[in-house]
Scaffold this active site. Structure first.
Site, PDB file in Angstrom:
ATOM      1  N   HIS A 492     -18.431  90.411  24.243  1.00 13.72           N
ATOM      2  CA  HIS A 492     -17.220  89.584  24.498  1.00 13.72           C
ATOM      3  C   HIS A 492     -17.921  88.160  24.854  1.00 13.72           C
ATOM      4  O   HIS A 492     -17.342  87.120  24.437  1.00 13.72           O
ATOM      5  CB  HIS A 492     -16.365  90.199  25.682  1.00 13.72           C
ATOM      6  CG  HIS A 492     -15.400  89.332  26.408  1.00 13.72           C
ATOM      7  ND1 HIS A 492     -14.269  89.381  26.149  1.00 13.72           N
ATOM      8  CD2 HIS A 492     -15.616  88.065  26.926  1.00 13.72           C
ATOM      9  CE1 HIS A 492     -13.487  88.470  26.730  1.00 13.72           C
ATOM     10  NE2 HIS A 492     -14.401  87.628  27.180  1.00 13.72           N
ATOM     11  N   GLU A 493     -18.682  88.280  25.726  1.00 15.17           N
ATOM     12  CA  GLU A 493     -19.501  86.818  26.266  1.00 15.17           C
ATOM     13  C   GLU A 493     -20.064  86.115  25.075  1.00 15.17           C
ATOM     14  O   GLU A 493     -19.913  84.830  25.193  1.00 15.17           O
ATOM     15  CB  GLU A 493     -20.516  86.963  27.479  1.00 15.17           C
ATOM     16  CG  GLU A 493     -19.723  87.663  28.785  1.00 15.17           C
ATOM     17  CD  GLU A 493     -18.607  86.863  29.344  1.00 15.17           C
ATOM     18  OE1 GLU A 493     -18.554  85.674  28.953  1.00 15.17           O
ATOM     19  OE2 GLU A 493     -17.670  87.323  29.999  1.00 15.17           O
ATOM     20  N   HIS A 496     -17.657  83.697  23.332  1.00 16.06           N
ATOM     21  CA  HIS A 496     -17.435  82.559  23.800  1.00 16.06           C
ATOM     22  C   HIS A 496     -18.663  81.522  23.567  1.00 16.06           C
ATOM     23  O   HIS A 496     -18.446  80.594  23.197  1.00 16.06           O
ATOM     24  CB  HIS A 496     -17.414  82.816  25.493  1.00 16.06           C
ATOM     25  CG  HIS A 496     -16.237  83.441  25.960  1.00 16.06           C
ATOM     26  ND1 HIS A 496     -14.981  83.248  25.511  1.00 16.06           N
ATOM     27  CD2 HIS A 496     -16.113  84.267  27.092  1.00 16.06           C
ATOM     28  CE1 HIS A 496     -14.221  83.642  26.238  1.00 16.06           C
ATOM     29  NE2 HIS A 496     -15.102  84.477  26.907  1.00 16.06           N
ATOM     30  N   HIS A 499     -17.987  80.426  19.812  1.00 12.34           N
ATOM     31  CA  HIS A 499     -16.761  79.731  19.944  1.00 12.34           C
ATOM     32  C   HIS A 499     -17.348  78.217  20.048  1.00 12.34           C
ATOM     33  O   HIS A 499     -16.819  77.256  19.462  1.00 12.34           O
ATOM     34  CB  HIS A 499     -15.766  80.079  21.116  1.00 12.34           C
ATOM     35  CG  HIS A 499     -14.192  79.656  21.157  1.00 12.34           C
ATOM     36  ND1 HIS A 499     -13.304  80.097  21.707  1.00 12.34           N
ATOM     37  CD2 HIS A 499     -13.913  78.559  20.182  1.00 12.34           C
ATOM     38  CE1 HIS A 499     -12.446  79.345  21.128  1.00 12.34           C
ATOM     39  NE2 HIS A 499     -12.569  78.549  20.483  1.00 12.34           N
TER      40      HIS A 499
HETATM   41 ZN   LIG Z   1     -14.150  85.924  28.445  1.00  7.36          ZN
END
Ligand SMILES: [Zn+2]
Length: 701
Positions: A492-493, A496, A499
């Site tokens: 998940h991290e 980012h 992104h």
């Molecule tokens: Zn997050």
């Protein structure tokens, strides 16, 4: 203004152990990539990190002075000759470096090993943030922006978007109002800043110590009882109800119902005396502010800049899920109650709020034989990291190269360059700061260090990110072994990080995390699906003692079955938080005497499980500050995440499909906030959005 993202809506377990990882030896310096960067007109550089309180203050002063000087020039231009570039774009260029400094100082505040430096960083952050608020109220700047708006420019695309957003910001700050009302708006905003800080400080300062004997804590894992600070000189064990992982250890595991009850009552009473009256005042002020600015409610004001656009859409989304989950929720509660009846030998046992977590855990262990601890052997840290890198390199068409960092804030911090696999163009830089140490931020998050920018000479400065995590450090005889949940967090991290690295917007405001708050988590929530897929796990997960052993398919199936078996209880709780947040922030009368504790408890009782009487959960619900009228966004973005994941699932290579990965990179990551994200999502999906995959995921269908 700081851009930090974390999957944790609630605090996660932390490890208070110092790490002693030496930086990898024999790495090429970052400068070895300079020739490659120059070929693409790219500046591949990390910022210089301030190391002393003096340096921090100097940076803040210098940043403010430079921005003020640039704003003076902007404000003093001839209103008759204004252009888009000299006004709207110039304001974006002036604010961007300030945001970068705020972000860098935010990272220092959470990671510098010296307390004096961290404290100075925190003080500097406050100073810069106050300056940023005051910037909204600079009349001379606003006049020039309005002078440009008065030319009725014909703009399209990113320019039109930036223009509309800039004017909207001013309107939202109250600059359109007559002077007297505007002063009142500014006054309310300042009072709110103070009160919300007080609310958060009361939460930080609340303590809930409870001392128990070993016998009373039967069922609580030995690893918890042995944690530093838990065992007291008198032989008893002190659990702190304000520390989430302490709370979890007790509420999920303590066999003694009285112990769980006491824990629950204590936790739900934290900060009650101070924060309930404070919350009442804050809600009234927010309502008042919304009305003065021309919005029916605070939630309408807050959602205007998000995907939902108004409070009614957010409310409808949540209420429909409440209804959709009703049948499954009732059935899950019945199962948990039966489990309690069997466990206590009382056929008519009643399920209490302090029983939910305990019997949920029991259900997972007994019926689905899910034991998180035993799964750790498949997830040695370094293998997981390398494996995840390979997956992200493959699906997004990238190469990650470790380089020697020019400067680090602590031992063991590593630096990687991201380049495009096909062209060799450098795209960004990211750090890894992965293990706990004293005084470090104790959750898992991606920090923006620098957004990247296009310099006036046309050179692109690459974005820089830092992953700040707290994985269990390796011991003398064992590597660092992660829980399945940790692996999910990492995926998940790192989403980012991707992104930010892959963002390619023209204006600073439209970079990666400039997307609406109820969308920003979606790509990362989507990537959590990867660690529930056997084909993905088989690329890296293997028993560290015998790497020929992969995670058995039955284990993954039981993990999924266990998740599904308690999904309604979990999501109804999430919905109760979202709805109590929306209930508080859809008040229409600032003078109405709202009984905050009773009203929020009523929402919990209706949507989730009634809290113990005379408690006030909302007093300790930190998201009501800063995440106000935003909690619904967690499920809103999850709905989009599952829709996007379904596109990968349906592709030939499923979660490892390069064509779909590339489409995500181009249509979602690269676009950032430079267009309406609904358009980006639909371009990625290749169809209209659907809530079906999400409803299936949470067990509604
Ligand atoms: Zn997050």
């Amino acid at each position: 203004m700081p851009s930090r993202l974390s999957r944790f809506l609630f605090t996660a377990a932390a490890f208070a152990v110092a790490s002693s990882f030496a930086p990898a030896a024999g790495l090429a310096p970052l400068s070895s990539l300079t020739p490659q960067a120059e070929k693409f007109h790219v500046a591949l550089a990390t910022p210089t990190y301030e190391n002393t309180p003096g340096q921090l203050r100097e940076t803040a002063d210098k940043t403010i002075r430079a921005a003020e000087a640039a704003l003076d020039v902007l404000a003093k231009q001839d209103p008759a000759k204004v252009t888009f570039d000299s006004t709207i774009a110039e304001l974006d260029r002036i604010v961007a470096p300030v945001r970068n400094v705020v972000d860098r100082i935010g990272l220092i505040q959470e990671t510098n090993p010296e307390k004096t430096v961290r404290d100075a960083a925190s003080e500097t952050s406050v100073k810069l943030s106050s300056w940023a608020i005051a910037l909204d109220y600079r009349d001379d700047v606003y006049r020039i922006i309005k002078a440009f708006a008065g030319t009725k420019p014909t703009l399209t695309g990113e320019e039109k978007l930036l223009f509309d957003e800039t004017l909207r910001d001013y309107r939202r700050a109250g600059l359109d109002l007559p002077a007297a009302q505007r002063t009142e708006v500014e006054r309310i905003r300042k009072e709110l800043t103070q009160l919300t800080t007080d609310f958060s400080n009361n939460i930080n300062q609340a303590r809930g110590p409870l001392d128990f004997t070993a016998e009373e804590l039967a069922g609580v894992p030995a690893s918890f009882l042995e944690s530093p600070g838990v065992k007291q000189p008198d032989g008893r064990y002190r659990v702190m109800m304000n520390i989430t992982w302490h709370w979890q250890a007790v509420i999920e595991n303590a066999k003694n119902e009285n112990v769980r009850q006491l824990a629950c009552r204590t936790r739900y009473n934290l900060a009650k005396e101070q924060n309930i009256p404070l919350l009442g005042r804050i809600v009234a002020l927010r309502t008042d502010l919304a009305l003065k600015l021309g919005y029916p409610t605070w939630a309408d004001y807050q959602t205007e800049t998000r995907m939902t656009k108004n409070a009614a859409t957010a409310l409808k989304f949540e209420e429909e899920l409440v209804t959709g989950l009703q049948k499954k929720f009732d059935a899950e509660l019945a199962t948990l109650r039966e489990l309690k009846a069997k466990d206590t030998g009382k056929p008519d046992a009643k399920l209490e709020p302090w029983d939910i977590n305990y019997y949920t855990e029991m259900l997972k262990k007994e019926r689905y034989s899910v034991d998180a601890e035993q799964l750790r052997v498949y997830f040695p840290y370094q293998h997981v990291l390398t494996g995840m890198f390979h997956i992200y390199e493959k699906i997004f068409g990238l190469t990650f190269t470790e380089v020697a960092p020019p400067q680090v804030w602590a031992d063991g911090v590593r630096l990687f360059a991201v380049t495009d696999r096909a062209t060799g163009e450098p795209l960004g830089l990211f750090y890894l700061d992965m293990f706990p140490r004293d005084g470090k931020y104790n959750h898992f998050a991606c920090f923006t260090v620098s957004e990247g920018a296009r310099r006036p000479d046309g050179i692109e400065e690459v974005p820089v990110a830092s992953l700040v995590c707290n994985f269990p450090p390796p011991s003398a005889d064992k590597p660092s072994l992660l829980q399945h949940e940790d692996v999910e967090t990492l995926f998940h991290e790192f989403g980012h990080v991707m992104h930010l690295m892959l963002s390619r917007a023209k204006y600073s405001r439209h970079f990666a995390f400039g997307v609406p708050q109820d969308f920003v988590e979606a790509p990362s929530q989507m990537l959590e699906n990867w660690v529930w897929d056997k084909a993905v796990l088989d690329t890296f997960a293997a028993d560290y003692r015998d790497p020929s052993k992969k995670v058995p398919a039955e284990v993954i199936d039981s993990l999924k079955a266990a998740r599904k078996a308690t999904a309604a209880v979990f999501y109804r709780r999430q919905l109760s938080f979202g709805l109590l947040d929306l209930m508080l922030h859809t008040q229409t009368d600032p003078k109405a005497a709202l009984d905050v504790a009773a009203a929020t408890n009523d929402v919990l009782a209706r949507v989730s499980v009634a809290p113990p009487p005379d408690t006030a959960f909302a007093a300790y619900f930190g998201h009501l500050m800063g995440y106000d009228a935003a909690y619904y966004g967690y499920l809103w973005s999850l709905s989009i995440a599952q829709d996007m994941a379904s596109v990968f699932e349906a592709s030939p290579d499923k979660f490892l499909d390069e064509k779909i990965g590339r489409r995500l990179r181009d249509e979602v990551y690269a676009a950032g906030a430079s267009r309406d994200v609904s358009i980006s999502v639909e371009k990625f999906l290749g169809r209209k959005q659907s809530t079906k995959p999400f409803l299936k995921f949470i067990g509604v269908e």
